[in-house]
Design a protein around this motif. Structure first.
Motif, short mmCIF file in Angstrom:
data_model
loop_
_atom_site.label_atom_id
_atom_site.label_comp_id
_atom_site.label_asym_id
_atom_site.label_seq_id
_atom_site.Cartn_x
_atom_site.Cartn_y
_atom_site.Cartn_z
N LYS A 133 -9.73 -3.33 16.18
CA LYS A 133 -8.56 -3.64 15.36
C LYS A 133 -7.33 -3.86 16.23
N PHE B 226 4.60 0.00 8.68
CA PHE B 226 3.22 0.46 8.87
C PHE B 226 3.19 1.95 9.22
N LYS C 23 3.78 4.07 6.22
CA LYS C 23 2.79 3.83 5.17
C LYS C 23 3.34 3.04 3.99
N LEU D 81 3.38 -0.23 4.34
CA LEU D 81 2.48 -1.37 4.48
C LEU D 81 1.20 -0.91 5.17
N ASP D 82 0.08 -1.49 4.77
CA ASP D 82 -1.12 -1.24 5.54
C ASP D 82 -1.19 -2.28 6.67
N ARG D 83 -2.29 -2.32 7.39
CA ARG D 83 -2.37 -3.20 8.56
C ARG D 83 -2.23 -4.67 8.16
N SER D 84 -2.96 -5.08 7.13
CA SER D 84 -2.88 -6.48 6.70
C SER D 84 -1.52 -6.80 6.10
N LYS E 208 -0.87 4.91 -4.80
CA LYS E 208 -1.24 5.05 -3.40
C LYS E 208 -0.21 5.89 -2.68
N GLN F 66 1.48 1.99 -0.17
CA GLN F 66 1.09 0.97 0.81
C GLN F 66 0.79 -0.36 0.15
N ARG F 67 1.40 -1.42 0.68
CA ARG F 67 1.19 -2.77 0.18
C ARG F 67 0.30 -3.53 1.16
N ASN F 68 -0.69 -4.24 0.63
CA ASN F 68 -1.60 -5.00 1.47
C ASN F 68 -1.16 -6.46 1.53
#
Length: 408
Positions: A86, A141, A144, A146-149, A198, A202-204
């Protein structure tokens, strides 16, 4: 006596019992090692073959750890390689984004030199457009939000909006920061009423695209039409560019208004909300339910985005005294927040399933064996509803603004 005599008699004819035992042990050691290592008892007196030296014991005990670091023999090593992969992918994507942005800047310089009409992107704007969105994405990120994507998607959206217009960037920044803070606000209460809550909100990437896709496309069209830079909103002199600016403001204000209404209204309203289509009282968390607190919150959310846009205009636009007044930006930002929340509620009440699950005591967005239908049909999910609301608001707001905007 007989046994002893027999033992003594046999001593003269062949080896003693102790000698036979020692040879047997040596033979077993050699057979067990199969030529790999000599028995420790042979070179060093007083040691048997089953007891290695302290140094040999340390080396033997360390070998599995060394090998386990290089060989994927357990779940820990698999997780390590996944995280490593990753990280490599993130570095590659980041390098691609930087390379694409640099190529975009070079193309803009060449186009402006060739045609002589487009305004080139300055190196400072390019650098600001990379570093600031990158910093915000990393912080989002880590916290938390945002997530990674989602962080990678937010980096792309932030870069394009920042390159195009600093007013676009500040509007996006205010929407992201306030929405992230409000999502974490009173999280213990929200866990009790939201079945899909969540930790950290976290937003993807899909949520980033549905909320930032329309502004990103409008920012690209704005640069094609006008080039990067800030201009006053004035329909009499810059009709197309002003239309795009108000459309982008409407999309971001819509997203902010809907988020403010959901995050504040669900925990601050003292009575159950009402379904927008039938005006019946429904449980908290029902799609399409509205309350007075939620509507006021959506108005304030859109206004916050409009204020950010207006203040940036005052700082970076140079010829404001010769253009139309810019204060209506705040008014239409508030109107877009309210309008977007209403449109989102109507779509949620009609095209998004809501049911009350008796087992968990919460409203769910999909049908279960213990859920009782409240409203809506399972046609759209929450992300697509947000996207459609953003599109509708982005189309309606410029027409309203063009009709009511004061002329300079």
């Amino acid at each position: 006596m007989r046994g002893a005599a027999a033992g003594r008699d046999s001593g003269g004819a062949g080896p003693s019992g102790e000698q036979v035992d020692s040879r047997a042990r040596a033979g077993q050691c050699e057979e067990g090692r199969q030529g790999m290592r000599r028995c420790p008892g042979q070179p060093r007196a007083g040691r048997g073959c089953s007891r290695p030296s302290p140094r040999e014991h340390r080396v033997t005990s360390q070998r599995p750890e060394v090998l386990s670091f290089w060989l994927p023999a357990s779940c820990n090593q698999e997780d390590f390689f996944k995280e490593y992969l990753k990280m490599v992918v993130n570095i590659i994507i980041l390098n691609l984004i930087i390379g694409i942005s640099l190529a975009f800047w070079i193309v803009s310089m060449i186009a402006s030199s060739y045609y002589g009409t487009l305004q080139p992107i300055s190196p400072w704007r390019w650098l600001f457009s990379i570093l600031v969105p990158l910093t915000i994405a990393i912080q989002g990120f880590k916290k938390k939000s945002l997530d990674r994507s989602g962080a990678l998607g937010g980096l792309v959206v932030g870069f394009i909006l920042t390159v195009a217009n600093y007013s676009f960037f500040t509007s996006l920044f205010v929407f992201f920061v306030t929405s992230s803070k409000l999502t974490k606000w009173k999280k213990d209460r929200k866990k009790q009423i939201d079945s899909e809550y969540k930790e950290g909100g976290q937003r993807n990437w899909l949520q980033v695209v549905c909320n930032g896709g329309v502004p990103t496309e409008l920012a690209i069209l704005y640069m094609i039409e006008n080039g990067p830079g800030e201009i006053p909103i004035d329909f009499s002199t810059e009709y197309t560019a002003s239309w795009m600016c108000l459309s982008l403001l409407g999309a971001l204000a819509c997203s902010a208004g809907d988020t403010w209404a959901s995050e504040i209204g669900s925990v601050m309203s003292k009575s159950n909300p009402r379904l927008i289509t039938t005006w019946e009282k429904v449980p908290v968390g029902t799609n399409g339910a509205i309350s007075l607190v939620g509507l006021l919150s959506s108005l304030l959310g859109g206004m916050a985005v409009g204020i950010a846009y207006f203040l940036t205009q005052l700082i970076f636009v140079t010829n404001l005294e010769m253009s139309a007044p810019q204060w209506p930006i705040i008014v239409f930002g508030a109107a877009a927040g309210l309008l977007g929340s209403i449109v989102d509620s109507y779509l949620g009440a009609t095209m998004q399933y809501s049911g009350f699950d008796q087992n968990i005591g919460m409203v769910v967005n999909h049908q279960t064996k213990d859920s009782k239908h409240i409203s809506g049909k399972p046609i759209l999910d929450n992300n697509i509803v947000n996207l459609f609301s953003s599109i509708i608001t982005a189309l309606v707001l410029p027409g309203m603004a063009c009709f009511f905007w004061p002329r300079g």
